[in-house]
Design a protein around this motif. Structure first.
Motif, PDB file in Angstrom:
ATOM      1  N   LEU A 130       0.874  -1.110  -0.199  1.00  0.00           N
ATOM      2  CA  LEU A 130      -0.052   0.030  -0.014  1.00  0.00           C
ATOM      3  C   LEU A 130       0.885   1.211   0.116  1.00  0.00           C
ATOM      4  O   LEU A 130       2.009   1.315   0.842  1.00  0.00           O
ATOM      5  N   LYS A 131       0.534   2.362  -0.909  1.00  0.00           N
ATOM      6  CA  LYS A 131       1.227   3.547  -0.884  1.00  0.00           C
ATOM      7  C   LYS A 131       0.533   4.680  -0.249  1.00  0.00           C
ATOM      8  O   LYS A 131       1.422   5.909  -0.249  1.00  0.00           O
ATOM      9  N   ARG A 132      -0.513   4.714  -0.202  1.00  0.00           N
ATOM     10  CA  ARG A 132      -1.171   5.992   0.385  1.00  0.00           C
ATOM     11  C   ARG A 132      -2.407   5.581   1.550  1.00  0.00           C
ATOM     12  O   ARG A 132      -2.984   4.470   1.417  1.00  0.00           O
ATOM     13  N   PRO A 133      -2.843   6.524   2.090  1.00  0.00           N
ATOM     14  CA  PRO A 133      -3.651   6.339   3.183  1.00  0.00           C
ATOM     15  C   PRO A 133      -5.059   5.965   2.643  1.00  0.00           C
ATOM     16  O   PRO A 133      -5.346   6.023   1.499  1.00  0.00           O
ATOM     17  N   LEU A 134      -5.667   5.026   3.314  1.00  0.00           N
ATOM     18  CA  LEU A 134      -7.054   4.425   3.105  1.00  0.00           C
ATOM     19  C   LEU A 134      -8.240   5.457   3.651  1.00  0.00           C
ATOM     20  O   LEU A 134      -7.966   6.441   4.171  1.00  0.00           O
ATOM     21  N   GLY A 147      -5.282  -6.073  21.345  1.00  0.00           N
ATOM     22  CA  GLY A 147      -4.536  -4.909  20.797  1.00  0.00           C
ATOM     23  C   GLY A 147      -4.571  -4.679  19.381  1.00  0.00           C
ATOM     24  O   GLY A 147      -3.913  -3.704  18.859  1.00  0.00           O
ATOM     25  N   SER A 148      -5.380  -5.338  18.558  1.00  0.00           N
ATOM     26  CA  SER A 148      -5.454  -5.248  17.169  1.00  0.00           C
ATOM     27  C   SER A 148      -6.009  -3.976  16.663  1.00  0.00           C
ATOM     28  O   SER A 148      -5.905  -3.873  15.466  1.00  0.00           O
ATOM     29  N   GLU A 149      -6.396  -3.283  17.566  1.00  0.00           N
ATOM     30  CA  GLU A 149      -6.922  -1.989  17.190  1.00  0.00           C
ATOM     31  C   GLU A 149      -5.707  -0.828  16.755  1.00  0.00           C
ATOM     32  O   GLU A 149      -5.880   0.119  16.274  1.00  0.00           O
ATOM     33  N   VAL A 150      -4.400  -1.378  17.410  1.00  0.00           N
ATOM     34  CA  VAL A 150      -3.338  -0.715  17.128  1.00  0.00           C
ATOM     35  C   VAL A 150      -2.289  -1.394  16.377  1.00  0.00           C
ATOM     36  O   VAL A 150      -1.247  -0.938  16.308  1.00  0.00           O
ATOM     37  N   THR A 151      -2.604  -2.268  15.553  1.00  0.00           N
ATOM     38  CA  THR A 151      -1.510  -3.213  14.951  1.00  0.00           C
ATOM     39  C   THR A 151      -1.634  -2.609  13.393  1.00  0.00           C
ATOM     40  O   THR A 151      -2.798  -2.737  12.914  1.00  0.00           O
ATOM     41  N   LEU A 152      -0.449  -2.991  12.552  1.00  0.00           N
ATOM     42  CA  LEU A 152      -0.562  -2.721  11.140  1.00  0.00           C
ATOM     43  C   LEU A 152      -0.824  -3.799  10.350  1.00  0.00           C
ATOM     44  O   LEU A 152      -0.153  -3.799   9.194  1.00  0.00           O
ATOM     45  N   VAL A 153      -1.090  -5.037  10.866  1.00  0.00           N
ATOM     46  CA  VAL A 153      -1.118  -6.209  10.037  1.00  0.00           C
ATOM     47  C   VAL A 153      -2.472  -6.602   9.958  1.00  0.00           C
ATOM     48  O   VAL A 153      -3.581  -6.262  10.619  1.00  0.00           O
ATOM     49  N   ALA A 154      -2.786  -7.348   8.989  1.00  0.00           N
ATOM     50  CA  ALA A 154      -4.076  -8.122   8.857  1.00  0.00           C
ATOM     51  C   ALA A 154      -3.915  -9.447   8.246  1.00  0.00           C
ATOM     52  O   ALA A 154      -2.941  -9.579   7.407  1.00  0.00           O
ATOM     53  N   SER A 169       1.151  -2.925   6.420  1.00  0.00           N
ATOM     54  CA  SER A 169       1.479  -1.562   5.862  1.00  0.00           C
ATOM     55  C   SER A 169       1.006  -0.479   7.339  1.00  0.00           C
ATOM     56  O   SER A 169       0.127  -0.805   7.848  1.00  0.00           O
ATOM     57  N   PRO A 170       1.621   0.337   7.338  1.00  0.00           N
ATOM     58  CA  PRO A 170       1.577   1.343   8.387  1.00  0.00           C
ATOM     59  C   PRO A 170      -0.108   2.065   8.003  1.00  0.00           C
ATOM     60  O   PRO A 170      -0.676   2.481   8.767  1.00  0.00           O
ATOM     61  N   SER A 259       3.470  -4.319  19.077  1.00  0.00           N
ATOM     62  CA  SER A 259       3.656  -4.078  17.596  1.00  0.00           C
ATOM     63  C   SER A 259       4.782  -3.269  17.287  1.00  0.00           C
ATOM     64  O   SER A 259       5.151  -3.377  16.006  1.00  0.00           O
ATOM     65  N   ASN A 260       5.465  -2.780  18.213  1.00  0.00           N
ATOM     66  CA  ASN A 260       6.560  -2.014  17.766  1.00  0.00           C
ATOM     67  C   ASN A 260       7.968  -2.877  18.142  1.00  0.00           C
ATOM     68  O   ASN A 260       8.992  -2.757  17.779  1.00  0.00           O
TER      69      ASN A 260
END
Ligand SMILES: [Fe+2]
Lengths: 415, 175
Positions: A130-134, A147-154, A169-170, A259-260
């Protein structure tokens, strides 16, 4: 402070935590330029009356345009495609995910589809595609744990090729996390205990494994302190609203920490027990947590020792000589599990032989331990564990965790 | 200032050359170990035929490509010749790659510090890291290998001495 020489840390999620946090959603969405949200949830969440609470909080300011409430237990591509179509059909412009990990993952998948106007989700799998905000995504967790409300994976299943697709992706981070204790108020005691211990494990592994860094440490410390203080009281008294809010906040902090800085062998083994025997994740975590700390003791003992302060409190920390603190931390966690076992009338398992399936038969047969140990060798979290973990090691830890006996430290290979 | 600049870009070139050499060396050692070491052999047996992986650095730094052609047949393909890569292990920058290949830092630590990207199957990535660990134990003197791997393994002297000479010989001669 431990200086890792290099680290990076990112959390781009705006967090709103309060007893009435849901009421903030319309304004927050408006700030993001959206006004027609779609709610994504699963049947369990609807049955618990949680979607109704969210809908009520939205209306009349910004009623939901659509509610999609049949996300399966494991998110899959077909569901994502179907919900994305409904999103376009109803003319929505934002997503509100109400639920646990699977709902969050599905919502992230839908967000990719509708933002990129994609034909096929598969085209976007992998890291950094992904290259741009969703589109704006609001995450409303209904357990205080993942804590999946703050993770960048699916992670989304594709049954057609029998594979789990990983998206990372961030831009997958939700824009807003809503921590409202009403969402967890009806969670039964044994699930509260298990999910709370999952959050505890996130924080403790973040603090004691290789990805450790000063920022994650700060988040982890506070999370551990909150969970230690509030988990047992909330399990004993499920309608403790202050305690529920504290646990939601703690799970969120722990989520940001791990997540970090990632997690280690407790998750490595836990994922494979889940995969092989379908034991709930939180149950695996609470059983395995003391073992992970024991196993890594010769590497991360000093950090484990520091955790005695948030876990047991000032008096006990001060009264325990420095070299005994790590062991005391492990002993304290075992007692903590024991306390949860009693408070849930035995529904919170202390070892794997105690875990049963719905019909009461053993969930983890002893013969499965070899399979579990083998599967563990293919789990990415193994990278972050301080000590090497080969098949024999994994099996040894699993055998002890099955019986519920402390690790025989003579069998831990240290060189 | 000019002086410093000269030094830093000069050392970059040296780092690049060192990395290119080490990749060649480690790449061939992996192939050698796939014949001589039972654990490495076993890891490769679990890969499907045609499985190809690469280890390299961003943005377009040197890399090595290794392919399992058929059971028992592992090939080092140098920088690669346009093969489809099943598993891409990429280090974020040259400097970090240099740290790893000069054994100042283990692969696990690099990953923990988020400098290693895995593009492909995670179980396979775990297997490749295990193979790299074993190969490092073969190639390096104990004092250095101890820094490169998490736990220096307890091996029989046969595996250490005989295995090491076979891996070395095959690495250098390429058989
Ligand atoms: Fe977890």
């Amino acid at each position: 402070m431990h200086n890792p020489g290099y680290y990076d840390f990112f959390c781009g999620v705006k967090t709103v935590a309060s007893h009435q946090a849901l009421a903030c959603i319309p304004n927050l969405l408006r700030e993001l330029g959206a006004s027609k949200p779609m709610i994504i949830a699963d049947k369990g969440v609807v049955a618990a009356g949680l979607v109704a609470i969210v809908e009520e909080a939205l209306s009349p300011a910004m009623p939901a345009m659509a509610v999609e409430d049949d996300v399966p237990v494991d998110s899959d591509v077909t569901t994502v495609h179907r919900i994305a179509k409904a999103y376009h059909g109803k003319g929505c412009d934002a997503l509100i995910a109400v639920g646990g990990g699977s709902v969050m993952d599905t919502a992230k998948g839908v967000n990719i589809m509708v933002s990129e106007e994609a034909e096929n989700l598969l085209d976007f799998s992998g890291t950094g595609v992904l290259k741009r905000p969703l589109k704006p995504l609001v995450a409303v967790p209904t357990t205080a744990g993942t804590g999946s409300e703050v993770t960048l994976v699916a992670v989304i299943n594709d049954p057609s090729i029998n594979r789990k697709l990983l998206f990372s992706s961030p831009f997958l981070l939700p824009d807003i996390a809503i921590l409202d204790p009403r969402m967890t108020l009806t969670l039964p005691p044994h699930l509260t205990a298990a999910t709370g211990m999952d959050a505890m494990t996130h924080a403790i592994e973040a603090y004691t494994c290789l990805g450790k860094n000063p920022m994650s440490d700060a988040f982890a410390m506070e999370a551990i302190s909150l969970i230690s203080k509030h988990l047992l009281p909330v399990v004993n008294q499920p309608d403790d609203k202050e305690g529920r809010l504290a646990l939601a906040v703690a799970a969120n902090l722990a989520g940001i920490a791990f997540s970090n800085s990632m997690v280690g062998m407790v998750h490595t083994l836990g994922h494979s027990v889940g995969g092989v025997c379908h034991v709930p994740h939180g149950t695996c975590m609470s059983i395995l947590l003391p073992y992970g700390l024991e196993y890594n003791m010769h590497k991360s003992g000093p950090w484990t020792g520091e955790l005695l302060l948030p876990i047991a409190g000032e008096a006990i920390y001060a009264a325990t000589p420095r070299e005994l603190r790590a062991e005391k931390t492990v002993a304290w966690l075992r007692e903590f599990n024991e306390g949860l076992y009693k408070a849930t009338e035995g529904r919170h398992s202390r070892c794997f032989k105690e875990v049963t399936t719905r019909d009461g038969s053993p969930a983890v047969p002893r013969e499965a331990l070899g399979d579990i140990a083998k599967t563990a060798l293919g789990d990415g979290s193994i990278f972050y564990n301080p000590e090497e973990l080969d098949f024999e090691d994994a099996l040894m830890v699993m055998e002890a965790a099955w019986e519920g006996l402390p690790l025989d430290m003579d069998f831990v290979k240290t060189a | 200032m000019g002086h410093f600049r000269g030094v830093s870009s000069g050392s970059r070139v040296m780092q690049r050359r060192y990395i290119a050499f080490m990749l060649w060396f480690v790449g061939r050692a992996i192939v050698a170990a796939s014949k001589a070491d039972k654990d490495v052999k076993q890891e490769f047996e679990a890969f499907p035929d045609g499985f190809t992986f690469s280890l390299g650095s961003l943005p377009s730094g040197p890399r090595m490509v290794i392919q399992k052609k058929a059971p028992g047949k592992v090939r080092y393909l140098g920088q690669g010749k346009g093969e489809a890569i099943d598993l891409n292990l990429t280090i974020k920058h040259l400097q970090a790659f240099f740290m790893i290949l000069s054994f100042q830092e283990s692969t696990a630590t690099a990953n923990a510090r988020a400098r290693l990207f895995v593009d492909g199957g995670v179980p396979e990535a775990c297997a490749v890291v295990r193979v790299m660990d074993i190969v490092q134990v073969y190639l390096l003197p104990k004092v250095i290998a101890k820094l490169a791997v998490k736990r220096y393994p307890v091996w029989s002297w046969r595996r250490h001495i005989l295995g090491r000479s076979v891996v070395y010989l095959r690495t250098v001669t390429g058989i």
